[in-house]
Design a protein around this motif. Sequence first.
Motif, PDB file in Angstrom:
ATOM      1  N   VAL A  48       0.850  -1.199   0.000  1.00  0.00           N
ATOM      2  CA  VAL A  48       0.000   0.000   0.000  1.00  0.00           C
ATOM      3  C   VAL A  48       0.877   1.237   0.000  1.00  0.00           C
ATOM      4  N   VAL A  49       0.384   2.292  -0.635  1.00  0.00           N
ATOM      5  CA  VAL A  49       1.075   3.586  -0.631  1.00  0.00           C
ATOM      6  C   VAL A  49       0.507   4.407   0.513  1.00  0.00           C
ATOM      7  N   VAL A  50       1.352   4.748   1.477  1.00  0.00           N
ATOM      8  CA  VAL A  50       0.883   5.444   2.682  1.00  0.00           C
ATOM      9  C   VAL A  50       1.130   6.948   2.638  1.00  0.00           C
ATOM     10  N   ASP A  51       1.973   7.399   1.712  1.00  0.00           N
ATOM     11  CA  ASP A  51       2.200   8.839   1.566  1.00  0.00           C
ATOM     12  C   ASP A  51       2.750   9.085   0.171  1.00  0.00           C
ATOM     13  N   TRP A  52       2.527  10.297  -0.352  1.00  0.00           N
ATOM     14  CA  TRP A  52       2.994  10.610  -1.695  1.00  0.00           C
ATOM     15  C   TRP A  52       3.010  12.107  -1.898  1.00  0.00           C
ATOM     16  N   THR A  53       3.600  12.531  -2.996  1.00  0.00           N
ATOM     17  CA  THR A  53       3.755  13.948  -3.305  1.00  0.00           C
ATOM     18  C   THR A  53       2.399  14.654  -3.394  1.00  0.00           C
ATOM     19  N   VAL A 163       5.928   3.540   0.461  1.00  0.00           N
ATOM     20  CA  VAL A 163       5.243   2.259   0.290  1.00  0.00           C
ATOM     21  C   VAL A 163       5.444   1.369   1.508  1.00  0.00           C
ATOM     22  N   ARG A 164       4.358   0.770   1.973  1.00  0.00           N
ATOM     23  CA  ARG A 164       4.437  -0.194   3.077  1.00  0.00           C
ATOM     24  C   ARG A 164       4.113  -1.582   2.539  1.00  0.00           C
ATOM     25  N   ARG A 165       5.010  -2.528   2.799  1.00  0.00           N
ATOM     26  CA  ARG A 165       4.842  -3.897   2.323  1.00  0.00           C
ATOM     27  C   ARG A 165       4.659  -4.829   3.522  1.00  0.00           C
ATOM     28  N   THR A 166       3.598  -5.641   3.461  1.00  0.00           N
ATOM     29  CA  THR A 166       3.339  -6.634   4.501  1.00  0.00           C
ATOM     30  C   THR A 166       3.628  -8.014   3.939  1.00  0.00           C
ATOM     31  N   ASN A 167       4.600  -8.706   4.528  1.00  0.00           N
ATOM     32  CA  ASN A 167       4.987 -10.021   4.059  1.00  0.00           C
ATOM     33  C   ASN A 167       3.846 -11.014   4.239  1.00  0.00           C
ATOM     34  N   ALA A 168       3.470 -11.683   3.153  1.00  0.00           N
ATOM     35  CA  ALA A 168       2.325 -12.591   3.192  1.00  0.00           C
ATOM     36  C   ALA A 168       2.567 -13.781   4.107  1.00  0.00           C
ATOM     37  N   GLU A 169       3.810 -14.186   4.272  1.00  0.00           N
ATOM     38  CA  GLU A 169       4.120 -15.378   5.064  1.00  0.00           C
ATOM     39  C   GLU A 169       4.326 -15.063   6.538  1.00  0.00           C
ATOM     40  N   GLY A 171       3.971 -11.738   7.974  1.00  0.00           N
ATOM     41  CA  GLY A 171       3.219 -10.597   8.481  1.00  0.00           C
ATOM     42  C   GLY A 171       4.095  -9.402   8.808  1.00  0.00           C
ATOM     43  N   ALA A 172       5.402  -9.524   8.612  1.00  0.00           N
ATOM     44  CA  ALA A 172       6.329  -8.423   8.908  1.00  0.00           C
ATOM     45  C   ALA A 172       6.092  -7.264   7.947  1.00  0.00           C
ATOM     46  N   LYS A 173       6.202  -6.043   8.481  1.00  0.00           N
ATOM     47  CA  LYS A 173       5.970  -4.840   7.679  1.00  0.00           C
ATOM     48  C   LYS A 173       7.283  -4.104   7.448  1.00  0.00           C
ATOM     49  N   THR A 174       7.491  -3.670   6.231  1.00  0.00           N
ATOM     50  CA  THR A 174       8.654  -2.850   5.890  1.00  0.00           C
ATOM     51  C   THR A 174       8.184  -1.643   5.085  1.00  0.00           C
ATOM     52  N   GLU A 175       8.942  -0.568   5.147  1.00  0.00           N
ATOM     53  CA  GLU A 175       8.590   0.645   4.413  1.00  0.00           C
ATOM     54  C   GLU A 175       9.790   1.142   3.611  1.00  0.00           C
ATOM     55  N   GLU A 176       9.510   1.702   2.460  1.00  0.00           N
ATOM     56  CA  GLU A 176      10.553   2.299   1.642  1.00  0.00           C
ATOM     57  C   GLU A 176       9.943   3.414   0.791  1.00  0.00           C
ATOM     58  N   TYR A 177      10.809   4.253   0.263  1.00  0.00           N
ATOM     59  CA  TYR A 177      10.370   5.345  -0.605  1.00  0.00           C
ATOM     60  C   TYR A 177      10.730   5.024  -2.053  1.00  0.00           C
ATOM     61  N   ILE A 178       9.835   5.366  -2.958  1.00  0.00           N
ATOM     62  CA  ILE A 178      10.106   5.293  -4.392  1.00  0.00           C
ATOM     63  C   ILE A 178      10.079   6.721  -4.919  1.00  0.00           C
ATOM     64  N   TYR A 179      11.123   7.097  -5.633  1.00  0.00           N
ATOM     65  CA  TYR A 179      11.225   8.473  -6.120  1.00  0.00           C
ATOM     66  C   TYR A 179      11.372   8.472  -7.637  1.00  0.00           C
ATOM     67  N   TYR A 180      10.529   9.240  -8.302  1.00  0.00           N
ATOM     68  CA  TYR A 180      10.563   9.373  -9.752  1.00  0.00           C
ATOM     69  C   TYR A 180      11.034  10.786 -10.108  1.00  0.00           C
ATOM     70  N   THR A 181      12.020  10.876 -10.991  1.00  0.00           N
ATOM     71  CA  THR A 181      12.461  12.170 -11.503  1.00  0.00           C
ATOM     72  C   THR A 181      12.222  12.189 -12.998  1.00  0.00           C
ATOM     73  N   ILE A 182      11.522  13.210 -13.470  1.00  0.00           N
ATOM     74  CA  ILE A 182      11.147  13.273 -14.886  1.00  0.00           C
ATOM     75  C   ILE A 182      11.945  14.384 -15.574  1.00  0.00           C
ATOM     76  N   TYR A 183      12.568  14.031 -16.674  1.00  0.00           N
ATOM     77  CA  TYR A 183      13.369  14.970 -17.454  1.00  0.00           C
ATOM     78  C   TYR A 183      12.806  15.083 -18.868  1.00  0.00           C
ATOM     79  N   SER A 184      13.123  16.194 -19.510  1.00  0.00           N
ATOM     80  CA  SER A 184      12.812  16.319 -20.935  1.00  0.00           C
ATOM     81  C   SER A 184      14.053  16.818 -21.654  1.00  0.00           C
ATOM     82  N   MET A 185      14.083  16.542 -22.942  1.00  0.00           N
ATOM     83  CA  MET A 185      15.198  17.002 -23.775  1.00  0.00           C
ATOM     84  C   MET A 185      14.665  17.236 -25.174  1.00  0.00           C
ATOM     85  N   SER A 186      15.384  18.018 -25.932  1.00  0.00           N
ATOM     86  CA  SER A 186      14.968  18.248 -27.312  1.00  0.00           C
ATOM     87  C   SER A 186      15.146  16.969 -28.111  1.00  0.00           C
TER      88      SER A 186
END
Length: 286
Positions: A48-53, A163-169, A171-186
């Motif tokens: 699940v996504v627990v926080d975002w921009t 993102v919060r991940r709950t292990n199916a086997e 039940g342990a929970k871990t959290e991490e951040y995913i970051y997207y950077t968008i660029y443009s060029m000619s």
Amino acid sequence: MKKSIKTIIIAALALAGTLAVTGCGSTRVEDPRGKVAEAPKDEIDKVVVVDWTDRTMGEISAPTWLKNMTRGNSDTFKEQWNIQADRVVKYSRATGKTEAIAQALSRAGFAYTQATELNQKVIGRVGQGLNDVGQLEALFVAASETKADMTGLREEASFFQKVRRTNAETGAKTEEYIYYTIYSMSKETWDALCKKYLMDVMGGANLETETQKKIGALFSEMKADADKKDAQKYEEEKRAYDAQMARLETERTKAIEQTATAKLNAEEAKAKQAAAEADLLASYLM
């Protein structure tokens, strides 16, 4: 006249079949691509996504422009962010324990991300025509080691997800951040990048002239492929790339096993020769 009537009837039946599929909102049109077996829900980690921009300003956790961009189509982003239609838009994604770490990795890894994409195109397309595993490996090494010289970029936007991940086997929970950077060029910048990358690959060691010609023939195609409009085409490229890598790994493992077998046979032959020489020497001493 009978032939014309028959043609009309066939056309009418075809039209009726089409309407039967598309006319009813409750009728599902099946995806013609092959299905992959999925694990039962209780065996899949819950994510699940627990926080975002801009969450507090009403932004959603997975905006349409971001989902489309992960499939290589930046049209929605260009429209919503008022980016010129002729600019090439690319993104970099990274994960980290904190937002700052994920952001730093995303920005630092952009050139690597683009080199990986170009590598996939070269191996997936040119590699299909190579029967010699040594030549395929030489191409893979050259394409992997070639750097993407990213100049002329403009950072357009960024987006993070916690993102919060709950292990199916367990039940342990871990959290991490995913970051997207968008660029443009000619478009000119992208064309120059493709040209330089391919020229550098063609200068790689052990590449035969025929392989170099095939790589050179990719230039116009890669220029036009800056934004992948078709998700299926991307999947086909990915499958071709994965197949080449699997083939390369299989042949490499086979070569290692053959080398080990040859070495063992040589050692056995040497041992037999030594035993025979010892028997011969013993016969002289008796």
